[in-house]
Design an enzyme around this catalytic site. Structure first.
Site, PDB file in Angstrom:
ATOM      1  N   HIS A  77      21.578 -32.165 -27.826  1.00 43.29           N
ATOM      2  CA  HIS A  77      20.145 -31.949 -27.608  1.00 43.29           C
ATOM      3  C   HIS A  77      19.917 -30.734 -26.714  1.00 43.29           C
ATOM      4  O   HIS A  77      19.918 -30.833 -25.489  1.00 43.29           O
ATOM      5  CB  HIS A  77      19.514 -33.195 -26.999  1.00 43.29           C
ATOM      6  CG  HIS A  77      18.022 -33.143 -26.951  1.00 43.29           C
ATOM      7  ND1 HIS A  77      17.242 -34.267 -26.897  1.00 43.29           N
ATOM      8  CD2 HIS A  77      17.150 -32.098 -26.961  1.00 43.29           C
ATOM      9  CE1 HIS A  77      15.958 -33.919 -26.881  1.00 43.29           C
ATOM     10  NE2 HIS A  77      15.885 -32.602 -26.902  1.00 43.29           N
ATOM     11  N   HIS A  79      17.694 -26.832 -26.426  1.00 43.56           N
ATOM     12  CA  HIS A  79      16.666 -25.908 -26.935  1.00 43.56           C
ATOM     13  C   HIS A  79      17.173 -24.484 -26.728  1.00 43.56           C
ATOM     14  O   HIS A  79      17.346 -24.049 -25.591  1.00 43.56           O
ATOM     15  CB  HIS A  79      15.336 -26.125 -26.208  1.00 43.56           C
ATOM     16  CG  HIS A  79      14.759 -27.482 -26.497  1.00 43.56           C
ATOM     17  ND1 HIS A  79      13.919 -27.720 -27.565  1.00 43.56           N
ATOM     18  CD2 HIS A  79      14.946 -28.683 -25.894  1.00 43.56           C
ATOM     19  CE1 HIS A  79      13.594 -29.009 -27.591  1.00 43.56           C
ATOM     20  NE2 HIS A  79      14.214 -29.621 -26.601  1.00 43.56           N
ATOM     21  N   HIS A 248      16.441 -38.732 -25.484  1.00 43.43           N
ATOM     22  CA  HIS A 248      16.059 -38.808 -24.060  1.00 43.43           C
ATOM     23  C   HIS A 248      15.345 -40.102 -23.636  1.00 43.43           C
ATOM     24  O   HIS A 248      14.193 -40.078 -23.210  1.00 43.43           O
ATOM     25  CB  HIS A 248      15.250 -37.589 -23.630  1.00 43.43           C
ATOM     26  CG  HIS A 248      14.158 -37.125 -24.564  1.00 43.43           C
ATOM     27  ND1 HIS A 248      13.258 -37.980 -25.123  1.00 43.43           N
ATOM     28  CD2 HIS A 248      13.851 -35.880 -25.015  1.00 43.43           C
ATOM     29  CE1 HIS A 248      12.425 -37.285 -25.869  1.00 43.43           C
ATOM     30  NE2 HIS A 248      12.768 -36.021 -25.828  1.00 43.43           N
ATOM     31  N   ASN A 294       9.442 -33.797 -20.076  1.00 47.81           N
ATOM     32  CA  ASN A 294       8.965 -34.734 -21.094  1.00 47.81           C
ATOM     33  C   ASN A 294      10.151 -35.374 -21.792  1.00 47.81           C
ATOM     34  O   ASN A 294      10.910 -34.672 -22.446  1.00 47.81           O
ATOM     35  CB  ASN A 294       8.099 -33.953 -22.105  1.00 47.81           C
ATOM     36  CG  ASN A 294       7.591 -34.846 -23.231  1.00 47.81           C
ATOM     37  OD1 ASN A 294       7.949 -36.018 -23.328  1.00 47.81           O
ATOM     38  ND2 ASN A 294       6.772 -34.275 -24.099  1.00 47.81           N
ATOM     39  N   ASP A 321      19.016 -32.179 -23.140  1.00 55.59           N
ATOM     40  CA  ASP A 321      17.649 -31.685 -23.382  1.00 55.59           C
ATOM     41  C   ASP A 321      17.440 -30.377 -22.622  1.00 55.59           C
ATOM     42  O   ASP A 321      16.374 -30.141 -22.035  1.00 55.59           O
ATOM     43  CB  ASP A 321      16.593 -32.734 -22.994  1.00 55.59           C
ATOM     44  CG  ASP A 321      15.225 -32.399 -23.610  1.00 55.59           C
ATOM     45  OD1 ASP A 321      15.132 -31.424 -24.382  1.00 55.59           O
ATOM     46  OD2 ASP A 321      14.256 -33.121 -23.303  1.00 55.59           O
ATOM     47  N   HIS A 325      12.997 -22.213 -19.520  1.00 56.68           N
ATOM     48  CA  HIS A 325      11.672 -21.585 -19.466  1.00 56.68           C
ATOM     49  C   HIS A 325      11.753 -20.367 -18.561  1.00 56.68           C
ATOM     50  O   HIS A 325      12.586 -20.301 -17.658  1.00 56.68           O
ATOM     51  CB  HIS A 325      10.634 -22.561 -18.902  1.00 56.68           C
ATOM     52  CG  HIS A 325      10.269 -23.650 -19.860  1.00 56.68           C
ATOM     53  ND1 HIS A 325       9.633 -23.405 -21.060  1.00 56.68           N
ATOM     54  CD2 HIS A 325      10.459 -24.994 -19.810  1.00 56.68           C
ATOM     55  CE1 HIS A 325       9.430 -24.556 -21.696  1.00 56.68           C
ATOM     56  NE2 HIS A 325       9.938 -25.537 -20.976  1.00 56.68           N
TER      57      HIS A 325
END
Ligand SMILES: [Zn+2]
Ligand SMILES: [Zn+2]
Length: 444
Positions: A77, A79, A248, A294, A321, A325
Site C-alpha cells: 500500500h 502512493h 488500513h 485517513n 499507506d 505530500h
C-alpha cells in the site's frame, strides 16, 4: 557473480525457517541456505545429502553476524503519485525510499492523475517501475477517473499487469457498484483492496470523533464511517465470493468485524499501518498537520485492539499507506491540510520498536506480515507477485536487518521527496542494513 550472506539469523516464514546460517545468492537468484561446516565456515553451506555449492567466478562475502536475513519486505500500500503529482513523489523516488526502508517490492495505488484506470496507464506505470530500484507493482482503479460512478475496464488492466483492484482514496459509496466491482475482481481472480469509509459521515472531518476532537474543536470523524463500510464490504464479499482485502484498519470495531467474518469463512484479509499501532489522536493536540491522515488516528483502546488483531492473526499484513505530500500541502491550517504521512522509511523500526520489542508479535511473525502475507494476498492463479520467500531458485530479494540498531527519525535524510512524518526526532530500534533486489544491493 555470487553474494554470500554469512552467519545471520535466517528468518523465512514462507518455509518455516528460523535458523542461524548462510544464504548464497548467485546470478540474482537464491542458490541455497545452509549451516556452515564447523571449522570451515566457507566451504559448505548445504545440509548433507545435497550437492556442495561451489561459488564460481568472483563474488562477495557479507558478514551477517548479529543480523537477520529475511525475504525482501513487501509494502502492498504505497502512493507513488506518478503520473500527475510528481512534485510530491515519483516512481523513482518512491522506490528509492522503499529501498532505504528495506522494501524490495511496493504496490502503488491508483489515485494518480490521470487515474490508473485503463490499460495505457497501467502499462506506463509498469514500464517506469522497471527502471526503479525495487520491484514496482500497480493496482487498477475500481472506477473510471476514481469517480465512483462507472466501473473501469478491470479485465484490461489485469491483462496489462495490474495485481489488484482498489478504490483507495475514493471509496465506492454505491453498494450496487461495489458489488459489480467485486464480481469482476473475482472473475479475474485478483483481490479487491478496499478503503472503507462512508463519506456521508466524514464531510470536512479532520480527526477521530471523541474527547480530543471536542477539546480541540475540530470536526469529528466517527469510527462508524469505517466500520459501516468494513461490514458492508464483508457482506458483499460473501455475496460475490470476491477476495476482499481491507486496507488500513484503524478501529477496534473493524478488527472485531473482520475477526468474526474470518471465523465464518468469508474470504477477507486485512492490513494495518504502523501509525495505527504507534499513535493516537492525542498526536493532534499540537495541531500538527503531520498527524492528519485517513483514516484518522484513534484512541488507546483502538491501538490495543489493533495489536490484539496482529497477535491473533486477524490482521494479516502490515503496509505503510506511504502518502507523500509537498510542504505546501501540509504547512497550512489543520482543516485545509492534506491527509496522509510518509511511511516507507519508518515502518520497519516502528514495527520492531512497538511490536517486536514489547513482545506483541515475534520478529518472525512481524516479518511474515511484511513478506509472506502480502505475497499470498496478491498472488492469483497467474502468480504475479512471487516475492516474499528465500526459496531456492526465487529471485534474490533479501532484506538484512539489524534488529538492535538505534535510529533517530530525521526526515531531512529521507530518500522520499516528502517530509510529512509525525515521527520526526523519535528514537527507534531496528533498521534495514542491506536491501537486496534480484541480487543487487540497492540501498547504498
Ligand atoms: Zn485509503
Ligand atoms: Zn492509501
Amino acid at each position: 557473480m555470487w553474494l554470500l550472506l554469512k552467519n545471520g539469523r535466517i528468518i523465512d516464514p514462507s518455509q518455516g525457517i528460523d535458523q542461524t546460517g548462510d544464504l548464497l545468492i548467485e546470478d540474482g537468484r537464491i542458490a541455497g541456505i545452509g549451516r556452515p561446516a564447523p571449522g570451515e565456515p566457507d566451504s559448505e553451506i548445504r545440509p548433507s545429502g545435497t550437492p556442495l555449492l561451489t561459488k564460481e567466478g568472483s563474488g562477495e562475502v557479507l558478514d551477517c553476524t548479529g543480523l537477520v536475513i529475511a525475504p525482501g519486505l513487501i509494502d502492498m500500500h504505497v502512493h507513488l503519485r506518478e503520473p500527475g503529482y510528481e512534485h510530491k513523489e515519483t516512481i523513482a523516488t518512491g522506490a528509492r525510499a522503499a529501498a532505504a526502508g528495506g522494501f524490495t517490492t511496493i504496490v502503488g495505488m491508483p489515485n494518480t492523475k490521470p487515474a490508473i484506470d485503463n490499460r495505457a496507464v497501467v502499462e506506463y506505470v509498469t514500464n517506469e517501475g522497471k527502471r526503479a530500484d525495487v520491484h514496482v507493482l500497480t493496482t487498477g482503479a475500481a472506477t473510471k477517473g476514481n469517480d465512483g460512478a462507472e466501473m473501469s475496464e478491470i479485465g484490461d488492466m489485469i491483462d496489462a499487469g495490474a495485481v489488484a483492484i482498489s478504490d483507495d482514496a475514493f471509496p465506492v459509496q454505491s453498494a450496487d457498484l461495489m458489488r459489480r466491482v467485486m464480481e469482476y475482481s473475482r472473475m479475474f481472480d485478483v483481490p479487491l483492496l478496499a478503503h472503507c469509509e462512508d463519506k456521508t459521515l466524514t464531510q470536512d472531518a479532520v480527526m477521530n470523533e471523541g474527547i480530543n476532537s471536542t477539546i480541540l474543536g475540530l470536526r469529528p470523524w466517527p469510527r462508524q464511517a469505517e466500520e459501516i463500510m468494513v461490514t458492508r464490504n464483508i457482506m458483499l464479499s460473501e455475496l460475490t465470493g470476491c477476495r476482499l482485502h481491507i486496507q488500513h484498519v484503524s478501529t477496534a470495531g473493524s478488527v472485531e468485524a473482520i475477526r468474526q467474518a474470518k471465523a465464518k469463512g468469508v474470504k477477507v484479509t486485512c492490513e494495518t499501518c504502523p501509525q495505527y499501532f504507534s499513535l493516537t489522536d492525542a498526536a493532534l493536540s499540537t495541531y500538527d498537520t503531520n498527524a492528519k491522515m485517513n483514516p484518522p488516528l484513534r484512541t488507546d483502546a483502538d491501538v490495543e485492539a489493533i495489536k490484539a488483531g496482529l497477535k491473533d492473526g486477524t490482521i494479516d499484513a502490515i503496509a505503510t499507506d506511504h502518502a507523500p505530500h509537498s510542504l505546501e500541502d501540509k504547512q497550512v491550517e489543520l482543516q485545509y491540510a492534506a491527509f496522509g504521512i510518509v511511511g516507507l522509511e519508518t515502518a520497519l523500526p516502528l514495527v520492531i520498536t512497538n511490536l517486536v520489542k514489547p513482545g506483541v508479535v515475534s520478529l518472525s511473525e512481524a516479518i511474515a506480515k511484511m513478506t509472506k502475507a502480502p505475497s499470498s494476498i496478491l498472488s492469483s492463479s497467474k502468480d504475479r507477485c512471487g516475492a516474499g520467500t528465500l526459496a531456492e531458485g526465487a529471485i534474490a530479494d533479501v532484506t538484512v536487518i539489524d534488529p538492535d540498531a538505534k535510529v533517530t527519525v530525521k526526515s531531512a535524510e529521507f530518500k522520499s521527496m516528502a517530509r510529512n512524518t509525525p515521527f520526526e526526532g523519535l528514537e527507534l530500534t531496528g533498521k534495514a542494513v542491506k536491501t537486496i533486489v534480484a541480487g543487487r544491493v540497492v540501498n547504498e
